[in-house]
Design a protein around this motif. Structure first.
Motif, PDB file in Angstrom:
ATOM      1  N   TYR A  40      12.036  -4.182   9.093  1.00  0.00           N
ATOM      2  CA  TYR A  40      11.885  -3.934   7.415  1.00  0.00           C
ATOM      3  C   TYR A  40      12.825  -3.067   6.872  1.00  0.00           C
ATOM      4  CZ  TYR A  40       9.326  -8.565   8.657  1.00  0.00           C
ATOM      5  OH  TYR A  40       8.536  -9.134   9.377  1.00  0.00           O
ATOM      6  N   PRO A  41      13.638  -3.939   6.254  1.00  0.00           N
ATOM      7  CA  PRO A  41      14.123  -2.702   5.178  1.00  0.00           C
ATOM      8  C   PRO A  41      13.449  -2.197   3.543  1.00  0.00           C
ATOM      9  CG  PRO A  41      15.504  -4.112   4.008  1.00  0.00           C
ATOM     10  CD  PRO A  41      14.360  -4.498   5.442  1.00  0.00           C
ATOM     11  N   ASP A  42      12.398  -2.790   3.527  1.00  0.00           N
ATOM     12  CA  ASP A  42      11.676  -2.773   2.602  1.00  0.00           C
ATOM     13  C   ASP A  42      10.237  -2.539   2.038  1.00  0.00           C
ATOM     14  OD1 ASP A  42       9.883  -2.823  -0.078  1.00  0.00           O
ATOM     15  OD2 ASP A  42      10.481  -4.762  -0.288  1.00  0.00           O
ATOM     16  N   ILE A  43       9.315  -1.360   2.833  1.00  0.00           N
ATOM     17  CA  ILE A  43       8.359  -0.824   2.928  1.00  0.00           C
ATOM     18  C   ILE A  43       6.800  -1.759   2.551  1.00  0.00           C
ATOM     19  CG2 ILE A  43       8.106   0.913   1.110  1.00  0.00           C
ATOM     20  CD1 ILE A  43       6.687   1.079   4.896  1.00  0.00           C
ATOM     21  N   THR A  44       7.057  -2.587   1.724  1.00  0.00           N
ATOM     22  CA  THR A  44       6.245  -3.178   0.814  1.00  0.00           C
ATOM     23  C   THR A  44       6.244  -4.759   1.324  1.00  0.00           C
ATOM     24  OG1 THR A  44       7.835  -4.113  -1.109  1.00  0.00           O
ATOM     25  CG2 THR A  44       6.495  -2.546  -1.536  1.00  0.00           C
ATOM     26  N   GLU A  45       6.726  -4.586   2.527  1.00  0.00           N
ATOM     27  CA  GLU A  45       7.163  -5.756   3.216  1.00  0.00           C
ATOM     28  C   GLU A  45       6.896  -5.985   4.625  1.00  0.00           C
ATOM     29  OE1 GLU A  45      10.041  -8.381   2.689  1.00  0.00           O
ATOM     30  OE2 GLU A  45      10.793  -7.815   0.033  1.00  0.00           O
ATOM     31  N   ILE A  46       6.619  -4.541   5.094  1.00  0.00           N
ATOM     32  CA  ILE A  46       5.855  -4.192   5.882  1.00  0.00           C
ATOM     33  C   ILE A  46       4.892  -4.527   6.335  1.00  0.00           C
ATOM     34  CG2 ILE A  46       6.405  -2.425   8.314  1.00  0.00           C
ATOM     35  CD1 ILE A  46       8.439  -1.346   6.463  1.00  0.00           C
ATOM     36  N   THR A  47       4.451  -5.409   7.295  1.00  0.00           N
ATOM     37  CA  THR A  47       2.882  -6.194   6.496  1.00  0.00           C
ATOM     38  C   THR A  47       2.709  -6.317   8.829  1.00  0.00           C
ATOM     39  OG1 THR A  47       3.112  -8.028   6.532  1.00  0.00           O
ATOM     40  CG2 THR A  47       3.120  -6.613   4.552  1.00  0.00           C
ATOM     41  N   ASP A  48       3.611  -6.175   9.285  1.00  0.00           N
ATOM     42  CA  ASP A  48       3.060  -7.204  10.719  1.00  0.00           C
ATOM     43  C   ASP A  48       3.485  -5.900  12.061  1.00  0.00           C
ATOM     44  OD1 ASP A  48       5.706  -7.342  10.424  1.00  0.00           O
ATOM     45  OD2 ASP A  48       6.128  -9.155  11.433  1.00  0.00           O
ATOM     46  N   LEU A  49       4.121  -4.777  11.425  1.00  0.00           N
ATOM     47  CA  LEU A  49       3.913  -3.906  12.689  1.00  0.00           C
ATOM     48  C   LEU A  49       2.619  -3.708  13.681  1.00  0.00           C
ATOM     49  CD1 LEU A  49       6.088  -1.237  10.623  1.00  0.00           C
ATOM     50  CD2 LEU A  49       6.611  -2.998  12.466  1.00  0.00           C
ATOM     51  N   PRO A  50       2.780  -3.356  14.741  1.00  0.00           N
ATOM     52  CA  PRO A  50       1.471  -3.280  15.386  1.00  0.00           C
ATOM     53  C   PRO A  50       0.819  -2.008  15.019  1.00  0.00           C
ATOM     54  CG  PRO A  50       3.143  -2.816  16.859  1.00  0.00           C
ATOM     55  CD  PRO A  50       4.188  -2.975  15.418  1.00  0.00           C
ATOM     56  N   PHE A  51       0.728  -1.684  14.170  1.00  0.00           N
ATOM     57  CA  PHE A  51      -0.485  -1.156  13.797  1.00  0.00           C
ATOM     58  C   PHE A  51      -2.029  -0.928  14.225  1.00  0.00           C
ATOM     59  CE2 PHE A  51       2.912   0.036  12.067  1.00  0.00           C
ATOM     60  CZ  PHE A  51       3.446   1.509  11.391  1.00  0.00           C
ATOM     61  N   LYS A  52      -3.138  -0.397  13.905  1.00  0.00           N
ATOM     62  CA  LYS A  52      -4.290  -0.179  14.866  1.00  0.00           C
ATOM     63  C   LYS A  52      -5.184  -0.979  13.291  1.00  0.00           C
ATOM     64  CE  LYS A  52      -6.631   3.138  16.204  1.00  0.00           C
ATOM     65  NZ  LYS A  52      -6.879   4.294  16.863  1.00  0.00           N
ATOM     66  N   GLU A 110       3.512   0.102  -5.898  1.00  0.00           N
ATOM     67  CA  GLU A 110       4.457  -0.126  -6.037  1.00  0.00           C
ATOM     68  C   GLU A 110       5.503   1.190  -6.053  1.00  0.00           C
ATOM     69  OE1 GLU A 110       6.275  -3.910  -6.337  1.00  0.00           O
ATOM     70  OE2 GLU A 110       4.708  -3.755  -6.718  1.00  0.00           O
ATOM     71  N   GLU A 111       6.526   1.984  -7.259  1.00  0.00           N
ATOM     72  CA  GLU A 111       7.109   2.532  -7.898  1.00  0.00           C
ATOM     73  C   GLU A 111       7.386   3.449  -7.032  1.00  0.00           C
ATOM     74  OE1 GLU A 111       9.097   4.314 -11.185  1.00  0.00           O
ATOM     75  OE2 GLU A 111       7.844   3.880 -11.311  1.00  0.00           O
ATOM     76  N   PHE A 112       6.423   4.715  -6.155  1.00  0.00           N
ATOM     77  CA  PHE A 112       5.701   5.199  -5.756  1.00  0.00           C
ATOM     78  C   PHE A 112       6.343   5.544  -4.226  1.00  0.00           C
ATOM     79  CE2 PHE A 112       3.729   7.697  -2.627  1.00  0.00           C
ATOM     80  CZ  PHE A 112       2.943   8.774  -2.984  1.00  0.00           C
ATOM     81  N   GLU A 113       6.110   4.246  -4.249  1.00  0.00           N
ATOM     82  CA  GLU A 113       5.987   3.279  -2.595  1.00  0.00           C
ATOM     83  C   GLU A 113       8.107   3.133  -2.156  1.00  0.00           C
ATOM     84  OE1 GLU A 113       4.159   0.361  -1.420  1.00  0.00           O
ATOM     85  OE2 GLU A 113       1.884   1.531  -1.673  1.00  0.00           O
ATOM     86  N   ILE A 114       8.064   2.292  -3.440  1.00  0.00           N
ATOM     87  CA  ILE A 114       9.811   2.233  -3.145  1.00  0.00           C
ATOM     88  C   ILE A 114      10.512   3.584  -2.964  1.00  0.00           C
ATOM     89  CG2 ILE A 114      11.978   0.806  -4.703  1.00  0.00           C
ATOM     90  CD1 ILE A 114       9.662  -0.805  -5.858  1.00  0.00           C
ATOM     91  N   GLU A 115       9.871   3.877  -4.136  1.00  0.00           N
ATOM     92  CA  GLU A 115      11.163   5.274  -3.988  1.00  0.00           C
ATOM     93  C   GLU A 115      10.814   6.073  -2.681  1.00  0.00           C
ATOM     94  OE1 GLU A 115      10.049   7.433  -7.562  1.00  0.00           O
ATOM     95  OE2 GLU A 115      11.593   5.398  -8.999  1.00  0.00           O
ATOM     96  N   ASN A 116      10.388   5.880  -2.207  1.00  0.00           N
ATOM     97  CA  ASN A 116      10.152   6.906  -1.313  1.00  0.00           C
ATOM     98  C   ASN A 116       9.653   8.324  -0.983  1.00  0.00           C
ATOM     99  OD1 ASN A 116      10.859   5.016   0.535  1.00  0.00           O
ATOM    100  ND2 ASN A 116      13.069   5.954   1.021  1.00  0.00           N
ATOM    101  N   ARG A 117       8.672   8.802  -2.359  1.00  0.00           N
ATOM    102  CA  ARG A 117       7.779   9.621  -3.681  1.00  0.00           C
ATOM    103  C   ARG A 117       7.216  10.336  -1.628  1.00  0.00           C
ATOM    104  NH1 ARG A 117       6.750   8.253  -9.041  1.00  0.00           N
ATOM    105  NH2 ARG A 117       5.803  10.247  -8.503  1.00  0.00           N
ATOM    106  N   PHE A 118       6.478   9.850  -1.513  1.00  0.00           N
ATOM    107  CA  PHE A 118       5.624   9.944  -0.390  1.00  0.00           C
ATOM    108  C   PHE A 118       5.918  10.664   0.890  1.00  0.00           C
ATOM    109  CE2 PHE A 118       7.128   6.042   1.110  1.00  0.00           C
ATOM    110  CZ  PHE A 118       7.959   5.223   1.986  1.00  0.00           C
ATOM    111  N   LEU A 119       7.485  11.089   0.768  1.00  0.00           N
ATOM    112  CA  LEU A 119       8.281  11.794   2.060  1.00  0.00           C
ATOM    113  C   LEU A 119       8.144  13.619   0.859  1.00  0.00           C
ATOM    114  CD1 LEU A 119      11.101   9.621   2.679  1.00  0.00           C
ATOM    115  CD2 LEU A 119       9.075   9.982   4.382  1.00  0.00           C
ATOM    116  N   ASP A 120       7.463  13.623  -0.198  1.00  0.00           N
ATOM    117  CA  ASP A 120       7.457  14.940  -0.430  1.00  0.00           C
ATOM    118  C   ASP A 120       6.378  15.767   0.077  1.00  0.00           C
ATOM    119  OD1 ASP A 120       7.441  17.063  -1.598  1.00  0.00           O
ATOM    120  OD2 ASP A 120       7.035  15.777  -3.613  1.00  0.00           O
TER     121      ASP A 120
END
Length: 570
Positions: A424-436, A463-473
């Motif tokens: 999924y290109p949009d991080i907000t929509e990634i809900t079905d990856l096999p994480f714990k 949500e804005e923080f996630e879309i802009e990928n600012r968590f990579l800072d």
């Protein structure tokens, strides 16, 4: 051959003199108040120079010992008198010393008493009694003491009579090394040992080794001005020259040895040996004077009743000579002497062969056997423990290997499963990856404790923080983000808990890991980077923290995930 000489130089280097009995002895007034030490010291000083004075000191020690009921000094007194005696009284003194030592139960005195007794019998050619006394002494001697080495040296002399040269040499070398360890290279004992080695090597026909010890012995004897040792070493040197067929040199050296022995009344048996070899050289060169020298040999043997196997060889020559000239009386005389000599040799040799084997060699072998068995048992015990510990280590290694194999297999399985999930290109929509499950990105809200308005506002900001990928800072944290969101640290932390169902650190790690998983799937060039470079792109300061977060989120490692992606692509 030089048995008596070896013994004279052994064990305190005793000289043999006539001695008076203590019976009727009265302590001189000048010695009455002397201590035992003040009596024993001058005894040693006068032992070789003034036997009469030495005897007074010895009798005084014995008398004062009896008077004071001091068993140790009584034993010392008897030993001192023994060292002055050369008749049967010497043996009586030793018997008295041994009796007192038994009363004291003193092993050192018992060892020395029996050792001296063995020397007395050896000097008389009574080898059976000599062996018995030496073996008795060994039972009392402390291992690795001087007495212990001397006793084994004495056994070496008896083995020499049996022509067991290598065993004799080893026992002599052991004593030599003991003396060297104790800095006794300027003692008569040391010179005696060197002489024994020189003679034994000569008898074993190792002439080079024999001459080496002759040279060393002469050097030491000159330093100590010991004429008797010089005479006997010249004798060995002459025998060696004879064995190398240097008859001129041999005759010259042997005559020098004979003169020294005769002029100084040294050991008669060594004189017999010297005269024997002189006679052999003269006989081989058809010089009739050989007869006088061999008759001298015979007279010494008859007088001392002490003979060696090499001296025996004089008799066939004498018998053959008188047979040629038709002198039947002399022929019969020397036949009788030869039979007597053979009887002595056979008796001694047969006894020594049986007794040394039974009472010395066999116990040594049994002791060695016990040591070997003990050593083997110890080694087996050690081996058992080594094998046991080794087995445990192998089991542990196998367990760790199996555990690691299972872990690798699990990593590979999880990595493979992760590669097959949707992209999924949009991080907000990634809900079905096999994480714990416990870290699954679900937005289940707990019971609200914040105002709906403020919560909605923060939700939009996150949500804005996630879309802009600012968590990579790499620098982003709760403090920085709370300032950006115009709120305080505690309020933001509680909001993340309610909105995301996890703390801020978990939230941040999940965003980063989901992002990098998606990037690795879509960007093959990223797969070629190092883990450290990938960690940097995911917002981590180092590979270790990235790997730990990745593993916690996915149950696999970045390296396994990348490998699975590459394999699936191929």
């Amino acid at each position: 051959m030089q048995k008596n000489f070896l013994l004279y130089l052994l064990i305190l280097c005793q000289n043999l003199y006539f001695s008076q009995s203590i019976k009727g002895f009265r302590i001189p007034d000048s010695l009455d108040n002397k201590s035992f030490e003040q009596l024993e010291r001058p005894f040693e000083k006068n032992l070789y120079n003034n036997k009469a004075k030495a005897e007074i000191y010895a009798n005084t020690v014995l008398s004062k010992g009896k008077k004071n009921k001091n068993d140790e000094k009584i034993a010392n007194g008897y030993l001192m008198l023994h060292r002055l005696a050369n008749d049967k009284s010497a043996l009586l003194y030793l018997d008295s010393m041994i009796a007192v030592s038994k009363k004291m139960q003193n092993s050192d005195y018992l060892a020395n008493g029996n050792m001296y007794k063995g020397n007395y019998y050896y000097a008389k050619g009574e080898y059976s009694k000599a062996l018995a006394s030496n073996l008795a002494a060994i039972n009392y001697a402390k291992k690795n003491s001087k007495t212990y080495y001397i006793l084994n040296f004495n056994i070496g002399l008896l083995k020499l009579e049996l022509k067991e040269y290598q065993q004799s040499i080893q026992l002599f070398l052991n004593y030599k090394q003991y003396l060297e360890r104790n800095n006794a290279e300027r003692s008569l004992d040391y010179v005696s040992c060197i002489y024994a080695l020189a003679y034994t090597y000569s008898q074993a026909n190792d002439i080079d080794s024999s001459n080496k010890y002759v040279e060393l012995g002469l050097k030491k004897s000159y330093e100590m001005n010991d004429g008797e040792c010089q005479a006997n070493l010249f004798l060995v040197s002459g025998i060696n020259a004879y064995k190398r067929k240097k008859y001129g040199s041999a005759l010259k050296i042997l005559r020098k040895a004979s003169k020294l022995i005769k002029d100084n009344s040294y050991n008669p048996q060594n004189l017999a040996i010297s005269e024997y070899y002189i006679g052999k050289i003269l006989y081989d060169n058809n010089d009739d004077s050989f007869l006088n020298t061999l008759q001298t040999v015979d007279s010494i043997i008859i007088e001392t009743k002490n003979v060696t196997s090499e001296l025996r060889d004089a008799y066939p020559i004498l018998i053959d000579h008188y047979k040629k000239i038709g002198d039947k009386e002399k022929q019969l005389l020397y036949i009788e002497h030869l039979l007597s000599v053979d009887s002595i040799l056979n008796k001694n040799n047969n006894f020594l062969t049986a007794e040394i084997n039974k009472k010395y060699d066999t116990p040594l072998l049994l002791k060695e056997k016990e040591i070997l068995i003990s050593d083997l048992s110890s080694k087996n015990y050690t081996l058992f423990w080594i094998l046991g510990i080794g087995g445990i280590i192998i089991i542990c290694l196998f367990y760790l290997y199996d555990k690691n194999r299972r872990k690798v297999k699990a990593y590979q399985s999880k990595a493979d499963l992760l590669t097959k999930s949707s992209i999924y290109p949009d991080i907000t929509e990634i809900t079905d990856l096999p994480f714990k499950e416990n870290l699954d990105f679900q937005k289940e809200k707990s019971k609200a404790t914040l105002s709906d308005y403020k919560l909605r506002q923060l939700s939009l900001q996150l949500e804005e923080f996630e879309i802009e990928n600012r968590f990579l800072d790499k620098k982003v944290n709760l403090d920085i983000l709370s300032k950006e969101f115009n709120t305080n640290r505690a309020y933001l932390s509680k909001s993340v808990n309610e909105l995301k169902g996890q703390n801020f650190s978990q939230y941040l790690n999940e965003l980063r890991i989901r992002y990098i998983v998606n990037e690795l799937k879509t960007d093959k060039s990223l797969q070629k980077l190092t883990i450290a470079a990938i960690a940097d792109k995911a917002g981590y300061n180092n590979a270790e923290s990235f790997t730990n977060a990745f593993k916690k989120m996915t149950d696999t490692l970045p390296s396994y995930f990348i490998k699975a992606l590459q394999e699936n692509s191929n």
